[in-house]
Enzyme design. Structure first.
Site, PDB file in Angstrom:
ATOM      1  N   ASP A   1      89.101  77.041  17.465  1.00 52.46           N
ATOM      2  CA  ASP A   1      87.887  77.587  18.092  1.00 52.46           C
ATOM      3  C   ASP A   1      87.705  76.996  19.492  1.00 52.46           C
ATOM      4  OD1 ASP A   1      87.417  78.978  15.803  1.00 52.46           O
ATOM      5  OD2 ASP A   1      85.852  77.661  15.046  1.00 52.46           O
TER       6      ASP A   1
ATOM      7  N   TYR B   1      96.037  85.273  14.557  1.00 54.52           N
ATOM      8  CA  TYR B   1      95.486  85.357  15.912  1.00 54.52           C
ATOM      9  C   TYR B   1      96.593  85.629  16.919  1.00 54.52           C
ATOM     10  CZ  TYR B   1      90.570  84.200  15.260  1.00 54.52           C
ATOM     11  OH  TYR B   1      89.244  84.246  14.938  1.00 54.52           O
ATOM     12  N   GLU B   2      97.735  85.005  16.679  1.00 53.00           N
ATOM     13  CA  GLU B   2      98.868  85.206  17.587  1.00 53.00           C
ATOM     14  C   GLU B   2      99.271  86.683  17.594  1.00 53.00           C
ATOM     15  OE1 GLU B   2     101.933  82.462  16.697  1.00 53.00           O
ATOM     16  OE2 GLU B   2     103.345  83.270  18.145  1.00 53.00           O
TER      17      GLU B   2
ATOM     18  N   LYS C   1      80.936  76.679  25.358  1.00 46.36           N
ATOM     19  CA  LYS C   1      79.798  76.096  26.101  1.00 46.36           C
ATOM     20  C   LYS C   1      80.083  74.640  26.436  1.00 46.36           C
ATOM     21  CE  LYS C   1      76.193  79.149  24.499  1.00 46.36           C
ATOM     22  NZ  LYS C   1      76.027  79.471  23.080  1.00 46.36           N
TER      23      LYS C   1
ATOM     24  N   ASN D   1      86.044  70.051   6.570  1.00 48.54           N
ATOM     25  CA  ASN D   1      85.933  69.997   8.021  1.00 48.54           C
ATOM     26  C   ASN D   1      86.903  68.958   8.569  1.00 48.54           C
ATOM     27  OD1 ASN D   1      84.896  69.463  10.739  1.00 48.54           O
ATOM     28  ND2 ASN D   1      83.188  70.722  10.053  1.00 48.54           N
TER      29      ASN D   1
ATOM     30  N   GLU E   1      90.444  74.279   6.103  1.00 50.83           N
ATOM     31  CA  GLU E   1      89.619  75.336   6.710  1.00 50.83           C
ATOM     32  C   GLU E   1      88.186  75.115   6.240  1.00 50.83           C
ATOM     33  OE1 GLU E   1      89.888  78.146   8.888  1.00 50.83           O
ATOM     34  OE2 GLU E   1      87.786  78.118   8.336  1.00 50.83           O
TER      35      GLU E   1
HETATM   36  N1  SAH Z   1      94.917  79.313  12.760  1.00 51.70           N
HETATM   37  C1  SAH Z   1      94.508  80.677  12.453  1.00 51.70           C
HETATM   38  C2  SAH Z   1      92.984  80.878  12.614  1.00 51.70           C
HETATM   39  C3  SAH Z   1      92.431  80.538  13.977  1.00 51.70           C
HETATM   40  S1  SAH Z   1      90.666  80.786  14.072  1.00 51.70           S
HETATM   41  C4  SAH Z   1      95.287  81.642  13.301  1.00 51.70           C
HETATM   42  O1  SAH Z   1      95.923  81.229  14.283  1.00 51.70           O
HETATM   43  O2  SAH Z   1      95.287  82.845  13.001  1.00 51.70           O
HETATM   44  C5  SAH Z   1      90.109  79.086  13.948  1.00 51.70           C
HETATM   45  C6  SAH Z   1      89.790  78.674  12.525  1.00 51.70           C
HETATM   46  O3  SAH Z   1      89.502  77.273  12.529  1.00 51.70           O
HETATM   47  C7  SAH Z   1      88.545  79.353  11.956  1.00 51.70           C
HETATM   48  O4  SAH Z   1      88.867  79.941  10.716  1.00 51.70           O
HETATM   49  C8  SAH Z   1      87.526  78.216  11.791  1.00 51.70           C
HETATM   50  O5  SAH Z   1      86.680  78.384  10.676  1.00 51.70           O
HETATM   51  C9  SAH Z   1      88.427  77.004  11.645  1.00 51.70           C
HETATM   52  N2  SAH Z   1      87.817  75.738  12.081  1.00 51.70           N
HETATM   53  C10 SAH Z   1      87.182  75.522  13.258  1.00 51.70           C
HETATM   54  N3  SAH Z   1      86.747  74.264  13.362  1.00 51.70           N
HETATM   55  C11 SAH Z   1      87.122  73.645  12.208  1.00 51.70           C
HETATM   56  C12 SAH Z   1      86.928  72.333  11.701  1.00 51.70           C
HETATM   57  N4  SAH Z   1      86.260  71.409  12.418  1.00 51.70           N
HETATM   58  N5  SAH Z   1      87.439  72.031  10.489  1.00 51.70           N
HETATM   59  C13 SAH Z   1      88.091  72.971   9.755  1.00 51.70           C
HETATM   60  N6  SAH Z   1      88.291  74.250  10.179  1.00 51.70           N
HETATM   61  C14 SAH Z   1      87.811  74.583  11.392  1.00 51.70           C
END
Ligand code: SAH
Length: 205
Positions: free
Chosen positions: A116, A185-186, A120, A94, A68
């Site tokens: 995410d 999120y689900e 855009k 990342n 994360e």
């Molecule tokens: N998987 C969780 C959260 C989804 S939100 C759920 O289903 O509840 C998406 C998460 O991905 C966010 O916390 C964001 O910070 C993380 N994220 C987005 N791009 C990322 C990247 N390139 N590397 C690591 N984490 C990332």
């Protein structure tokens, strides 16, 4: 996921033993770290970690690593997982640095849950199922690469990069898929009556 920066987050990352602060040094040594030969499953963008925490409890013979990029979010994930879970670890990094964290073939399954959307047009290359990412996953995971999660954009990307798709569902909760473990999120989206999509992708031809 938008969260306000928490002043305790940086210290939590240092203090919480579930957080691996020297993850690049574990590259090629994750088995040693966990102290067993169990398979390793990774979630990129694990958010507050509920999915991994529940998986780690349900499947003690699998090791789970959550990646994360947001400091505060990793700190929240680690703090919530206060049980003794020897098969769970969180890394603040990342997705683009994946090859700094894992040797080829070092993890067997990748979960992408509610990644995410980057809505855009000019930002589509940041989506975690953009084909550039898929190629990197394929390279690192090797022959047995397996990805679970996502949707429409992903379907196209998986097809363009020649993955084999299976168990596609446009309404997971009303399908015959068993043993589903919900992410935060689900829970949020399904409580609003929205259907949950899901697919599995394999590298094997
Ligand atoms: N998987 C969780 C959260 C989804 S939100 C759920 O289903 O509840 C998406 C998460 O991905 C966010 O916390 C964001 O910070 C993380 N994220 C987005 N791009 C990322 C990247 N390139 N590397 C690591 N984490 C990332």
């Amino acid at each position: 996921m938008r969260v306000r920066k928490k002043p305790w987050a940086a210290q939590e990352l240092l203090d919480n033993t579930l957080v691996i602060n020297d993850a690049p040094e574990k590259k090629g040594k994750w088995k040693e770290y966990f102290g067993n030969d169990h398979p390793i499953y990774v979630e990129i963008g694990c958010g507050k970690g509920g999915f991994l925490r529940k998986n780690a409890q349900a499947y003690p013979d699998v090791n789970f690593i959550g990646i994360e990029r947001q400091e505060t979010v990793v700190a929240m994930a680690a703090r919530r997982a206060d049980e003794e879970l020897p098969n769970l670890a969180f890394v603040r990094d990342n997705a683009s640095n994946l090859s700094d964290l894992f040797e080829v073939g070092e993890f067997q399954r990748l979960y992408l849950n509610f990644s995410d959307p980057w809505p855009k047009k000019r930002t589509y290359k940041r989506r975690l199922t953009y084909r550039g990412f898929l190629q990197e996953y394929r390279r690192i995971m090797g022959e047995d690469a397996e990805i679970r999660g996502l949707f429409e954009f992903s379907l196209n990307e998986f097809c363009a990069d020649d993955w084999k798709l299976s168990n596609i569902s446009l309404d997971l909760h009303n399908s015959d898929y068993e043993g589903n473990i919900m992410t935060e999120y689900e829970e949020k989206f399904s409580s609003r009556g929205m259907p949950i999509y899901r697919l599995e992708a394999r590298n094997r031809k």
